[in-house]
Design a protein around this motif. Structure first.
Motif, mmCIF file in Angstrom:
data_model
loop_
_atom_site.group_PDB
_atom_site.id
_atom_site.type_symbol
_atom_site.label_atom_id
_atom_site.label_comp_id
_atom_site.label_asym_id
_atom_site.label_seq_id
_atom_site.Cartn_x
_atom_site.Cartn_y
_atom_site.Cartn_z
ATOM 1 N N SER A 1 0.935 -1.271 0.097
ATOM 2 C CA SER A 1 -0.120 -0.048 0.145
ATOM 3 C C SER A 1 0.995 1.197 -0.031
ATOM 4 O O SER A 1 0.392 2.303 -0.695
ATOM 5 N N ARG A 2 2.033 1.236 0.470
ATOM 6 C CA ARG A 2 2.975 2.280 0.549
ATOM 7 C C ARG A 2 3.549 2.434 -1.003
ATOM 8 O O ARG A 2 3.503 3.857 -1.409
ATOM 9 N N VAL A 3 3.712 1.479 -1.595
ATOM 10 C CA VAL A 3 4.313 1.591 -2.901
ATOM 11 C C VAL A 3 2.983 2.246 -3.768
ATOM 12 O O VAL A 3 3.229 3.266 -4.645
ATOM 13 N N ALA A 4 2.014 1.936 -3.728
ATOM 14 C CA ALA A 4 0.637 2.348 -4.477
ATOM 15 C C ALA A 4 0.268 3.674 -4.165
ATOM 16 O O ALA A 4 0.197 4.582 -4.915
ATOM 17 N N ASN A 5 0.732 4.021 -2.829
ATOM 18 C CA ASN A 5 0.471 5.420 -2.341
ATOM 19 C C ASN A 5 1.521 6.363 -2.891
ATOM 20 O O ASN A 5 1.223 7.316 -3.764
ATOM 21 N N ILE A 6 2.738 5.994 -2.688
ATOM 22 C CA ILE A 6 3.837 7.027 -3.213
ATOM 23 C C ILE A 6 4.060 7.077 -4.333
ATOM 24 O O ILE A 6 4.425 8.072 -5.108
ATOM 25 N N SER A 7 3.987 6.058 -5.096
ATOM 26 C CA SER A 7 4.121 6.141 -6.855
ATOM 27 C C SER A 7 3.117 7.192 -7.175
ATOM 28 O O SER A 7 3.241 7.924 -8.183
ATOM 29 N N LEU A 8 1.782 7.393 -6.606
ATOM 30 C CA LEU A 8 0.838 8.291 -7.028
ATOM 31 C C LEU A 8 1.482 9.765 -6.763
ATOM 32 O O LEU A 8 1.278 10.614 -7.678
ATOM 33 N N PHE A 9 2.087 9.830 -5.708
ATOM 34 C CA PHE A 9 2.732 11.257 -5.209
ATOM 35 C C PHE A 9 3.784 11.326 -6.402
ATOM 36 O O PHE A 9 3.719 12.680 -6.883
ATOM 37 N N LEU A 10 4.516 10.536 -6.818
ATOM 38 C CA LEU A 10 5.744 10.755 -7.596
ATOM 39 C C LEU A 10 5.168 11.322 -9.092
ATOM 40 O O LEU A 10 5.519 12.113 -9.630
ATOM 41 N N GLY A 11 3.969 10.685 -9.332
ATOM 42 C CA GLY A 11 3.428 11.330 -10.672
ATOM 43 C C GLY A 11 2.813 12.581 -10.395
ATOM 44 O O GLY A 11 2.634 13.731 -11.097
ATOM 45 N N ASP A 12 2.078 12.826 -9.311
ATOM 46 C CA ASP A 12 1.189 14.098 -8.942
ATOM 47 C C ASP A 12 2.048 15.199 -8.793
ATOM 48 O O ASP A 12 1.702 16.259 -9.023
ATOM 49 N N MET A 13 3.353 14.997 -7.909
ATOM 50 C CA MET A 13 4.117 16.297 -7.690
ATOM 51 C C MET A 13 4.409 16.782 -9.181
ATOM 52 O O MET A 13 4.349 17.949 -9.243
ATOM 53 N N ALA A 14 4.960 15.909 -10.000
ATOM 54 C CA ALA A 14 5.466 16.402 -11.417
ATOM 55 C C ALA A 14 4.427 16.963 -12.216
ATOM 56 O O ALA A 14 4.413 17.814 -13.010
ATOM 57 N N GLN B 1 1.937 18.526 -10.837
ATOM 58 C CA GLN B 1 1.598 19.994 -10.255
ATOM 59 C C GLN B 1 2.578 20.905 -10.851
ATOM 60 O O GLN B 1 2.132 22.027 -10.861
ATOM 61 N N LEU B 2 3.582 20.422 -11.263
ATOM 62 C CA LEU B 2 4.668 21.486 -11.766
ATOM 63 C C LEU B 2 4.726 21.471 -13.286
ATOM 64 O O LEU B 2 5.570 22.097 -13.962
ATOM 65 N N GLY B 3 3.761 20.830 -13.846
ATOM 66 C CA GLY B 3 3.484 21.196 -15.267
ATOM 67 C C GLY B 3 3.827 20.091 -16.253
ATOM 68 O O GLY B 3 3.776 20.029 -17.283
ATOM 69 N N ALA B 4 4.289 18.814 -15.744
ATOM 70 C CA ALA B 4 4.597 17.829 -16.563
ATOM 71 C C ALA B 4 3.355 16.622 -16.705
ATOM 72 O O ALA B 4 3.190 15.993 -15.189
ATOM 73 N N THR B 5 2.962 16.445 -17.617
ATOM 74 C CA THR B 5 1.956 15.422 -17.513
ATOM 75 C C THR B 5 1.965 14.050 -17.508
ATOM 76 O O THR B 5 1.645 13.268 -17.025
ATOM 77 N N THR B 6 3.443 13.727 -18.378
ATOM 78 C CA THR B 6 3.439 12.367 -18.504
ATOM 79 C C THR B 6 3.860 11.532 -17.325
ATOM 80 O O THR B 6 3.467 10.421 -17.273
ATOM 81 N N PRO B 7 4.699 12.119 -16.214
ATOM 82 C CA PRO B 7 4.959 11.311 -15.163
ATOM 83 C C PRO B 7 3.522 10.749 -14.667
ATOM 84 O O PRO B 7 3.659 9.567 -13.976
ATOM 85 N N ALA B 8 2.570 11.597 -14.742
ATOM 86 C CA ALA B 8 1.220 11.161 -13.793
ATOM 87 C C ALA B 8 0.730 10.090 -14.704
ATOM 88 O O ALA B 8 0.255 8.848 -14.084
ATOM 89 N N PHE B 9 0.775 10.107 -15.926
ATOM 90 C CA PHE B 9 0.361 8.701 -16.581
ATOM 91 C C PHE B 9 1.060 7.666 -16.529
ATOM 92 O O PHE B 9 0.598 6.619 -16.345
ATOM 93 N N PHE B 10 2.373 7.845 -16.125
ATOM 94 C CA PHE B 10 3.222 6.537 -15.909
ATOM 95 C C PHE B 10 2.975 6.256 -14.516
ATOM 96 O O PHE B 10 2.955 5.041 -14.426
ATOM 97 N N ALA B 11 2.832 7.108 -13.624
ATOM 98 C CA ALA B 11 2.283 6.689 -12.247
ATOM 99 C C ALA B 11 1.117 5.776 -12.270
ATOM 100 O O ALA B 11 1.134 4.666 -11.634
ATOM 101 N N PHE B 12 0.342 6.400 -12.925
ATOM 102 C CA PHE B 12 -1.009 5.552 -12.874
ATOM 103 C C PHE B 12 -0.859 4.271 -13.718
ATOM 104 O O PHE B 12 -1.676 3.366 -13.168
ATOM 105 N N ARG B 13 -0.213 4.102 -14.749
ATOM 106 C CA ARG B 13 -0.073 3.063 -15.390
ATOM 107 C C ARG B 13 0.615 1.910 -14.645
ATOM 108 O O ARG B 13 0.183 0.563 -14.447
ATOM 109 N N ASP B 14 1.738 2.103 -13.885
ATOM 110 C CA ASP B 14 2.452 1.197 -13.133
ATOM 111 C C ASP B 14 1.908 0.783 -11.881
ATOM 112 O O ASP B 14 2.059 -0.067 -11.135
ATOM 113 N N ARG B 15 0.940 1.916 -11.449
ATOM 114 C CA ARG B 15 0.669 1.569 -9.908
ATOM 115 C C ARG B 15 -0.435 0.502 -9.996
ATOM 116 O O ARG B 15 -0.905 -0.067 -9.217
ATOM 117 N N GLU B 16 -1.296 0.384 -11.278
ATOM 118 C CA GLU B 16 -2.230 -0.455 -11.479
ATOM 119 C C GLU B 16 -1.760 -1.963 -11.543
ATOM 120 O O GLU B 16 -2.530 -2.794 -10.769
#
Lengths: 390, 179
Positions: free
Chosen positions: A129-142, A144-159
């Motif tokens: 659950s920590r991996v699932a949670n923090i990997s979302l943060f890794l995509g989300d913070m990027a 919020q700073l304007g990079a869209t790709t990391p969010a998609f990568f995070a959602f893809r691999d978190r799945e």
């Protein structure tokens, strides 16, 4: 890992001071900026009232409680198994970790201990659950700073991780799998190999993130030296988890105060960063995800055989007493203070959730920063709104 | 600040992902096939199979239910409605006393309220409730989400067998009764 130089720090402070002087000379009028409560990018509602002077924040005040669901009161009229289903919903991104401290507190009161196999599986799911949670943060913070790709990568691999959690517990988000005295069920056949594959994918994801986000000069320029939390200030505000470890405090409840989970039998490392800025918080969390995947591999390799449920009565009555158990949840230290009067339901449950303490430093931290840095700092503090309001 | 190396490395990562998605078969068969390479599926045409344990919908095996109300009482948001009455049934052996059985009149689960915690399935002492991974039962009207006992019995066909356990497990594998 390079610490920011004093020169960079001083130049930022000098720029802030110059702006403040300019604002004073021009006699600019202040302005109040409302961030939130509703914003499409947040899952949950947080409002920040920022008083601005030009581009600088004079004072910022978080207003919380829009999503208050009254868990502490609800828990008083629900039996212990029902509370387990309820507390899943506190931090919904890493929900299995929410059950663990409550169950451990109840077990402490009942003086039962889960069999070793249950403890190991529990720890593995806790780390997943920590991996699932923090990997979302890794995509989300990027994001919020304007990079869209990391969010998609995070959602893809978190799945991949969520699929494994679903395969064993039955629920992607709300597992409700932990029971007083053990677990609901054992692992299905073939789960261990699949999970190891998912963990390999997560390590690849971490490498990708390192190249995509950490190496990115724009990301570094926007996060290095922004929102620096000195260790003593962070501790006095009650920060915990990766937020305080990125300020150089070597404190992890999993290692220092283990209770009921088997982290002490694994070979792992607590990552810290000396800087305490937004970049450091991102860096520490990235290392934590990688460390967790290694921990899960070790847990699955050394899984002892045996039963998964200790002997507990079918109708659970917890003897009178008080117990407090805290664990290192994805967001920080989470604790449950359970008071029982020997009834079917707990008499009182106090929930110490990590995000509530983590957001409380925001007024101090946001003072004097520029408007775009508000987003960086709030994103890097990483809170889940359900965890703040409960 | 040099703006080149990190950005180009990042572009390499995204570019690599793009190539892997468009050409999933590698360079030996360079035919673009993004549908195969994509991580997502085209939902109504193509469906992902949830794992057998997935908590999709609750199925009722009516013969096993004795209307004991345990599930209705343990449900955290009280979304199960049960009514039953007692009936005389013919004796098991000839010459015996007639038996008393509990007949089920009403067994409704309101899926508009259900939070899929699985407590009812777990507390059932007679193995009358089962989880099915079926998930497509949304309705345009919220009242239609109240499934009565015939609708719940229909779900029994979709209940998969319990899986075998991982090595080292001592728990017994349960059986699903044939419908």
């Amino acid at each position: 890992m390079t610490a920011i130089s004093d020169r960079e720090k001083l130049s930022y402070i000098a720029a802030q001071a110059a702006d403040a002087r300019l604002n004073l000379e021009l006699e600019t009028e202040g302005m109040t900026l409302n961030l939130g409560p509703q914003h499409p990018a947040t899952h949950g509602t947080l409002r920040i009232i920022a008083k601005l002077d030009g581009e600088q924040v004079i004072s910022a005040e978080p207003v919380m409680g829009y999503m208050h669901r009254g868990y502490e009161k609800l828990a008083e009229v629900r039996t212990y198994p029902q509370v387990t289903a309820l507390v899943n919903r506190i931090d919904w991104v890493g929900s299995f970790a929410n059950e663990v401290p409550f169950i451990l507190a109840a077990e402490k009161l009942m003086e039962v201990e889960a069999p070793p196999r249950a403890q190991w599986i529990r720890t593995a799911l806790f780390e997943m659950s920590r991996v699932a949670n923090i990997s979302l943060f890794l995509g989300d913070m990027a994001l919020q700073l304007g990079a869209t790709t990391p969010a998609f990568f995070a959602f893809r691999d978190r799945e991949h991780v969520l699929n494994q959690i679903e395969a064993v517990t039955g629920g992607r988000f709300h597992p409700n799998f932990d029971r007083i005295g053990g677990l609901k069920d054992d692992l299905p056949a073939g789960w261990i190999t699949e999970t190891k594959r998912a963990m390999r994918k997560m390590r690849q994801f971490c490498d990708e993130m390192e190249q995509l986000v950490l190496g990115n000069e724009i990301f570094a320029a926007r996060s290095r030296g922004i929102g620096v939390i000195p260790a003593d200030i962070g501790l006095s505000y009650g920060l915990s988890g990766a937020n305080i470890r990125s300020s150089g405090v070597d404190w992890d409840t999993r290692r220092d105060n283990p209770c009921g989970l088997v982290h002490s039998e694994l070979d792992w490392k607590v990552w810290t960063h000396p800087d305490g800025d937004s970049f450091a918080r991102f860096w520490v969390r990235l290392q934590e995800v990688r460390e967790s995947t290694k921990m899960i591999d070790q847990l699955l390799d050394g899984l002892p055989s045996g039963p998964i449920m200790a002997k507990v009565p079918r109708i659970i009555k917890v003897p009178a007493g008080e117990a407090y158990v805290e664990t290192e949840n994805p967001l920080g230290v989470m604790g449950y203070y359970v008071i029982s009067k020997g009834d079917l339901v707990p008499y009182r449950v106090k929930i110490r959730s990590a995000s509530f303490s983590n957001i409380s430093i925001a007024p101090w931290l946001l003072k004097g920063v520029y408007v775009p840095d508000i987003i960086t700092i709030l994103a890097s503090l990483y809170f889940i709104l359900g965890d703040i309001d409960r | 600040m040099a703006l080149v190396p990190g950005l180009i490395k990042g572009l390499g990562v995204t570019g690599g992902t793009l190539l892997r998605t468009v050409f999933p078969d590698g360079w030996k068969k360079p035919i673009p096939n993004p549908v195969k390479g994509a991580e997502t599926v085209q939902y109504p045409h193509e469906k992902e199979a949830p794992p057998p344990r997935a908590r999709g919908v609750i199925a009722l095996h009516e013969e096993n239910c004795t209307a004991c109300m345990l599930c209705a009482r343990e449900c955290p948001d009280w979304c199960i409605y049960i009514e039953g009455h007692k009936e005389k049934a013919p004796p098991r052996r000839a010459g015996g006393k007639p038996r008393q059985v509990n007949a089920l009149d009403r067994f409704d689960i309101d899926y508009a309220l259900c939070m899929y915690c699985g407590i009812c399935v777990e507390v059932c002492p007679f193995e009358a409730l089962f989880w099915s991974p079926e998930y497509e039962f949304s309705e345009p009207r919220i009242a239609d989400l109240l499934h009565d006992k015939s609708r719940l019995a229909e779900w029994m066909e979709t209940v998969p067998d319990f899986e075998a356990y991982e090595a080292g497990a001592e728990t017994k594998v349960k059986k699903v009764p044939p419908t």
